[in-house]
Write an enzyme that holds these catalytic residues in place. Structure first.
Site, PDB file in Angstrom:
ATOM      1  N   ASP A  67       2.976  -3.407   0.164  1.00 42.66           N
ATOM      2  CA  ASP A  67       1.886  -2.460   0.406  1.00 42.66           C
ATOM      3  C   ASP A  67       1.731  -2.123   1.889  1.00 42.66           C
ATOM      4  OD1 ASP A  67       1.018  -4.995   1.079  1.00 42.66           O
ATOM      5  OD2 ASP A  67      -0.581  -5.075  -0.389  1.00 42.66           O
ATOM      6  N   ASN A 136     -10.191 -11.916  -5.519  1.00 41.27           N
ATOM      7  CA  ASN A 136     -10.602 -11.312  -6.793  1.00 41.27           C
ATOM      8  C   ASN A 136      -9.399 -11.190  -7.737  1.00 41.27           C
ATOM      9  OD1 ASN A 136      -9.135  -9.256  -5.643  1.00 41.27           O
ATOM     10  ND2 ASN A 136     -10.842  -7.812  -5.485  1.00 41.27           N
ATOM     11  N   HIS A 138      -6.397  -9.955  -6.940  1.00 44.85           N
ATOM     12  CA  HIS A 138      -5.499  -8.827  -6.720  1.00 44.85           C
ATOM     13  C   HIS A 138      -4.122  -9.290  -6.238  1.00 44.85           C
ATOM     14  CE1 HIS A 138      -7.113  -8.330  -2.374  1.00 44.85           C
ATOM     15  NE2 HIS A 138      -5.816  -8.508  -2.221  1.00 44.85           N
ATOM     16  N   GLU A 143      -6.137  -3.720  -7.325  1.00 48.43           N
ATOM     17  CA  GLU A 143      -7.487  -4.257  -7.434  1.00 48.43           C
ATOM     18  C   GLU A 143      -7.913  -4.350  -8.895  1.00 48.43           C
ATOM     19  OE1 GLU A 143      -8.883  -5.514  -4.961  1.00 48.43           O
ATOM     20  OE2 GLU A 143      -9.170  -4.178  -3.258  1.00 48.43           O
TER      21      GLU A 143
HETATM   22  C1  GLP Z   1      -4.213  -8.577   1.138  1.00 52.97           C
HETATM   23  C2  GLP Z   1      -2.798  -8.176   0.749  1.00 52.97           C
HETATM   24  C3  GLP Z   1      -2.254  -9.026  -0.372  1.00 52.97           C
HETATM   25  C4  GLP Z   1      -2.537 -10.478  -0.052  1.00 52.97           C
HETATM   26  C5  GLP Z   1      -4.012 -10.727  -0.068  1.00 52.97           C
HETATM   27  C6  GLP Z   1      -4.405 -12.158   0.246  1.00 52.97           C
HETATM   28  O1  GLP Z   1      -5.220  -7.779   0.632  1.00 52.97           O
HETATM   29  N1  GLP Z   1      -2.660  -6.802   0.383  1.00 52.97           N
HETATM   30  O2  GLP Z   1      -0.880  -8.770  -0.528  1.00 52.97           O
HETATM   31  O3  GLP Z   1      -1.918 -11.311  -1.009  1.00 52.97           O
HETATM   32  O4  GLP Z   1      -4.633  -9.877   0.879  1.00 52.97           O
HETATM   33  O5  GLP Z   1      -4.338 -12.398   1.619  1.00 52.97           O
HETATM   34  P1  GLP Z   1      -4.489 -13.769   2.316  1.00 52.97           P
HETATM   35  O6  GLP Z   1      -3.182 -14.451   2.147  1.00 52.97           O
HETATM   36  O7  GLP Z   1      -4.772 -13.447   3.745  1.00 52.97           O
HETATM   37  O8  GLP Z   1      -5.590 -14.492   1.664  1.00 52.97           O
END
Ligand code: GLP
Length: 250
Positions: A67, A136, A138, A143
Site C-alpha cells: 500500500d 481493527n 486491517h 479496513e
Molecule cells: C498500517 C499499514 C499496515 C500495517 C498496520 C499496522 O496501517 N498500512 O500494512 O500492518 O498499519 O502497523 P504497525 O505495525 O505499525 O502496528
C-alpha cells in the site's frame, strides 16, 4: 496454519526474517510482497544484517508493497516508498527497478489502482507476502467493511487507523485520509502468507482474525481461507489466543 509464538519482539523479528531469508535462498528471484508499519522494522534490520554478513543476496529479488498513502511520494518521510528505502532497499543490493509500490503521487485513484493491478498481474503471484495487522484487523489498508474488496483500490482510512498512524507524523501534520492498497484477492494470490504481530494492543486483532468468524468486519479473518499461512506473534500479541490453539513447536 503454522503458528509460532515468540517471547518478545526481537525473537518475532528474527523468526520472521528467517522465513523470508529461507524463501530468498531457495528461490533467489522470489516475488516478495512487503509491508510497512512499525512491526516489520526489526525484520528488515535482521535481513540487512544477514546481507551484510554475506548470507543473503537480493540481486534477483522482486518486491511489491501492499500500500501507499494517496498524496505522498518518495520525498515525504511518511510515505511508504520512503520507509522501504530507509529500512531495506537502500541497505541491500536489490535493484531499484525490481521494487514496486502503488504511486501515491498519482492523483487519479482509478488510474493509480489500474496501473498497480496491471503491474501485479504482469509480475505474477507473490511467492511470499508479509503482513502486519492493524488494531481493527486491517491488512494492507483493507479496513473493516461490509464486503471484501478484491483488487487494488483506493480506501478512505478509518479514524482509528488515522489515529494509530499519527505517531509517524509531526505534530500538526495531516495524516492522509486516503490510501491505495492491494485488495484481498491481490493478497490471497500469494503462495505463502507470513503475518507478524507484536504487543498487547494487537491481541484482540490476532484473536478475531484467526479464531473468530470470517467476516469483512475483520479483514484479516479471510486469511483463515488461505492454505499456507504462517503467524509469528510474540507472547503479548498471542495472549488472547492460547485457549484456542497451542503454537507449533519452534
Ligand atoms: C498500517 C499499514 C499496515 C500495517 C498496520 C499496522 O496501517 N498500512 O500494512 O500492518 O498499519 O502497523 P504497525 O505495525 O505499525 O502496528
Amino acid at each position: 496454519m503454522r503458528i509460532y509464538v515468540t517471547k518478545d519482539y526481537a525473537e518475532m523479528s528474527r523468526k520472521a526474517a528467517n522465513i523470508i531469508s529461507a524463501q530468498i535462498i531457495l528461490k533467489p528471484d522470489s516475488i516478495l510482497g512487503l509491508a510497512t508499519g512499525s512491526t516489520p522494522v526489526g525484520i528488515y534490520d535482521q535481513l540487512v544484517e544477514w546481507y551484510g554478513k554475506g548470507d543473503l543476496d537480493f540481486s534477483e529479488t522482486v518486491t511489491v508493497n501492499l500500500d501507499e498513502y494517496k498524496g505522498l511520494g518518495p520525498d515525504s518521510p511518511q510515505s511508504y516508498v520512503f520507509y522501504m528505502h530507509k529500512y531495506l532497499f537502500d541497505r541491500v543490493n536489490i535493484k531499484p527497478g525490481n521494487t514496486h509500490l502503488p504511486d501515491g503521487l498519482n492523483d487519479d485513484p482509478e488510474g493509480a489502482c489500474r496501473e498497480y493491478n496491471e503491474l501485479l498481474q504482469s509480475l505474477g503471484e507473490q511467492d511470499l507476502q508479509l503482513l502486519g495487522i492493524g488494531r481493527n484487523g486491517h491488512i494492507g489498508f483493507n479496513e473493516p467493511d461490509n464486503i471484501f474488496d478484491q483488487d487494488v483500490h483506493c480506501v478512505s482510512l478509518t479514524n482509528s487507523t488515522i489515529e494509530a498512524n499519527k505517531r509517524f507524523f509531526e505534530a500538526g501534520e495531516e495524516v492522509p485520509k486516503f490510501a491505495y492498497t492491494m485488495g484481498i484477492r491481490s493478497i490471497l494470490r500469494s503462495k505463502k502468507i507470513l503475518v507478524v504481530a507484536s504487543g498487547e494492543d494487537k491481541a484482540d486483532a490476532v484473536r478475531n482474525a484467526f479464531f473468530g468468524p470470517v467476516t469483512p468486519l475483520v479483514p484479516a479473518s479471510i486469511l483463515q481461507l488461505h492454505d499456507d499461512v504462517i503467524l509469528v506473534a510474540d507472547k503479548a500479541a498471542y495472549s488472547k489466543c492460547s485457549e484456542y490453539r497451542e503454537p507449533s513447536p519452534a
